[in-house]
Design an enzyme around this catalytic site. Sequence first.
Site, short mmCIF file in Angstrom:
data_model
loop_
_atom_site.label_atom_id
_atom_site.label_comp_id
_atom_site.label_asym_id
_atom_site.label_seq_id
_atom_site.Cartn_x
_atom_site.Cartn_y
_atom_site.Cartn_z
N ASP A 134 33.55 53.29 46.40
CA ASP A 134 34.37 52.20 45.90
C ASP A 134 33.66 50.86 46.13
O ASP A 134 32.76 50.76 46.96
CB ASP A 134 35.72 52.24 46.62
CG ASP A 134 36.77 51.35 45.99
OD1 ASP A 134 36.62 50.99 44.81
OD2 ASP A 134 37.76 51.04 46.69
N GLY B 128 46.42 49.37 43.06
CA GLY B 128 47.59 50.10 42.59
C GLY B 128 48.78 50.02 43.53
O GLY B 128 49.93 50.13 43.11
#
Length: 281
Positions: free
Chosen positions: A82, A208
């Site tokens: 990431d 999210g």
Amino acid sequence: MPLVTTKEILVKARKEGYAVPAFNVTDMQSIQTVVKVCEEENAPCLLEATETTIDTYGAEYIAAIVKVAASEAKVPVALHLDHSYRYETFVKAIKAGFSSVMIDASQKPFDENVRITKEIVKLAHSVGVAVEAELGHVGQGSSDEEENKKMYTDPDEAAKFVELTNVDFLAVAIGTAHGLYKYEPKLDLDILKKISEKVSIPLVLHGGSGTPGMEKTPPLGISKVNVFTDLQIPIREKAKEILTTQPLEKLYTPAIWKPANEAAVPVIREYLVKLGAKGKA
């Protein structure tokens, strides 16, 4: 089974109209917990580690643990790097066997973002590793909403960016933000629809956690949703409870971190179901 490619998981998700939650992991217990829930829900398992996690534990250590988990898992497991920025981190992750990597040059001007992304695409694709990039910029929940809106992804630029870089997945900014929000977030589904019409590769949402309406995004091209903060909240709360209520002689590491990570199980399950990944392994 061995680690599968992230591209394999996400291309299928985009084609079939669901999204795979990508859970940020930080240690063996978090890896084991996420894989276990994915198995129970018969969902593809996408784990990811940040550059900070690699700096802390080492890419080889993280990859080794995930490979063991994958070898024993009944569902496909992939490992993603990431938000990373340093070339040496990509080299470490790729050598360690990560399934995909993310280059985040989203705060750079468009041409600079393209140039940097192309370098990582060339490196990763040479050994069959997929690449995620970001266009527009996913801001911080602690910032003002209007400031974050200024960084939304432009659909025409998105199409041009994908064409120029040959990137495999594209993270877009349409209203999510990293961390805890100080305002009520709203997803701009109109922008997402326009991006999806112009870009055929899997699209990604960062930030999210705590965002309502995520279940509306997979039919509009979102194939991967990053989740970290929503995992950390129950883990921190459970760890604090254990540390403040248990006798000192019972406070050994497994007795703290295993149940702390298991406190996130309902969150993991919720995202798998909400995004449509349940039953898609």
